[in-house]
Enzyme design. Structure first.
Site, short mmCIF file in Angstrom:
data_model
loop_
_atom_site.label_atom_id
_atom_site.label_comp_id
_atom_site.label_asym_id
_atom_site.label_seq_id
_atom_site.Cartn_x
_atom_site.Cartn_y
_atom_site.Cartn_z
N ASP A 192 0.85 -1.18 0.00
CA ASP A 192 0.00 0.00 0.00
C ASP A 192 0.89 1.24 0.00
O ASP A 192 2.10 1.16 0.16
CB ASP A 192 -0.98 -0.01 1.17
N ASP A 207 -8.16 -7.26 2.22
CA ASP A 207 -7.13 -7.49 3.24
C ASP A 207 -7.61 -6.96 4.57
O ASP A 207 -8.51 -6.12 4.64
CB ASP A 207 -5.84 -6.75 2.84
N CYS A 232 -10.86 -28.76 9.44
CA CYS A 232 -9.85 -27.76 9.07
C CYS A 232 -8.48 -28.43 9.04
O CYS A 232 -8.10 -29.11 10.01
CB CYS A 232 -9.86 -26.60 10.05
N CYS A 270 -5.48 -27.09 9.18
CA CYS A 270 -4.35 -26.35 9.76
C CYS A 270 -3.78 -27.10 10.96
O CYS A 270 -4.42 -27.98 11.54
CB CYS A 270 -4.78 -24.94 10.17
N CYS A 286 -5.80 -27.19 14.26
CA CYS A 286 -6.96 -28.09 14.30
C CYS A 286 -6.57 -29.55 14.19
O CYS A 286 -7.21 -30.42 14.80
CB CYS A 286 -7.94 -27.73 13.18
N HIS A 328 -4.58 -20.69 12.14
CA HIS A 328 -5.95 -21.16 11.92
C HIS A 328 -6.82 -20.08 11.29
O HIS A 328 -7.57 -20.34 10.33
CB HIS A 328 -6.58 -21.61 13.24
#
Length: 369
Positions: free
Chosen positions: A85, A258, A296, A298, A301, A327
């Site tokens: 940005d 974002d 999930c 990840c 999890c 996560h």
């Protein structure tokens, strides 16, 4: 465009560092890193584009250091697409320590009190030196409650700054995005959209939202802007990361978005699930041996229970914040992937309504308001 469902779009963002399927959530790495997560972990979480902040990177470590390292990708170890940005949001958020003029913005460093000036030309060249795949024009982001005349003057100055950014931007392997401003005023948004599109950019962002207005106001403005942007160019909503908001902006034709929300929530002990945000500081999780989210993939999890994660949070262990960050970023990445599938199938609206209803229902075992 791969597919549409209503105004929702599924496409592919092409960059020198790879292609990204959209819609996509972009984790924020303000100072060159997404807090607590390595590039390998971000890749495993499904991140496609990572953001950096020109304001902070310009001050520390400096664009010269990043150039000597071989550019932002080499410096950070992230080999996928990156967006920087322009520092426009800092113009808004640091209003007490900056001074605006037609030339640019003069501000005091949050690090050491030194005085710096950002002009459209300097910011554009700084982003070329940093070497992200996507650069943003310099803009001003006024507060939502600023009066009409302030928004009008600010929007027109942003349009003039954008034209100056484009005039000096000559790095052909880097896209330059324009930004539509204008607050909550339909006529100013329409003028900003027209002027920005007439200048011509590689993609278009909708800025000046999620800065204090109501969700209803935000969606009304976005609904009037996003569908009018060039169909063949990417559309970027700046600053949204809650699951309901993500689904709503996708429905209005946004491709990219974002927010720092997923990692910020994680540092405060909160996790995103399909049934709402849960607060692991709540006593009920001390003996909850289920995963955060069934299915999930990840590490949080697949390897640990809510009880263990809650223990890490209560004890202030860094591992807890890292696992929850992993996560939450994974959750939003999977949500975008599912959204894309339903856009392609043509049933996005009905699927979105079901997901929002499920998420808003909360979870019986402790929901953050």
């Amino acid at each position: 465009m791969a597919a549409v469902s209503g105004e929702a779009r599924a496409g592919v963002l092409k960059t020198p560092h790879g292609e990204v399927e959209t819609p996509t959530f972009m984790p924020v790495g303000t100072r060159g890193s997404v807090r607590g997560l390595s590039p390998a972990e971000l890749r495993a979480a499904g991140a496609g584009v990572v953001l950096g902040n020109t304001y902070h990177l310009y001050l520390r470590p400096g664009t010269g250091v990043i150039r000597e390292a071989g550019g932002l990708h080499a410096f950070t170890g992230w080999d996928g697409p990156m967006l920087t940005d322009s520092g426009g949001y800092q113009v808004f958020s640091l209003s007490r320590i900056r001074r605006l003029s037609e030339e640019g913005v003069e501000f005091t460093s949050v690090y050491d009190g030194s005085v710096h000036s950002f002009t459209p030309e300097l910011v554009t060249k700084a982003q070329e030196e940093i070497g992200a795949d996507i650069a943003m024009v310099l803009d001003e982001c006024p507060p939502a409650d600023a009066p009409y005349d302030y928004h009008a003057d600010s929007m027109r100055r942003t349009a003039r700054w954008a034209a100056r950014c484009k005039a000096v931007h000559d790095r052909r392997d880097q896209a330059l995005f324009g930004i539509v401003q204008g607050g909550l005023f339909a006529d100013l948004r329409a003028e900003s959209l027209r002027r920005t599109v007439e200048t011509g950019f590689d993609g278009y962002a909708i800025g000046g939202l999620s800065v204090g207005e109501s969700r209803e106001e935000m969606l009304e403005v976005l609904g009037g802007v996003a569908p009018e942007l060039p169909e063949e160019k990417p559309r970027y909503f700046m600053g949204i990361g809650d699951p309901i908001g993500v689904l709503q902006v996708i429905a209005l034709g946004v491709d990219m978005f974002d927010c720092v929300l997923p990692t910020r929530l994680a540092r405060h002990g909160a996790a995103l699930t399909s049934r709402g945000k849960i607060n692991l500081k709540n006593a009920r999780y001390r003996t909850d041996f289920e995963p955060l989210e069934e299915g999930c993939p990840c590490e949080a999890c697949s390897g640990y229970s809510r009880a263990y994660l809650a223990h890490l949070v209560r004890e202030g262990e860094l591992l807890g914040a890292r696992l929850l960050s992993l996560h939450n970023v994974t959750f939003l990445g999977r949500l975008c992937s599912e959204a894309r599938q339903h856009i392609v199938c043509g049933d996005y609206e009905s699927w979105m309504s079901h997901r929002i209803e499920l998420y808003a229902s909360g979870e019986a075992r402790g929901v953050l308001e």
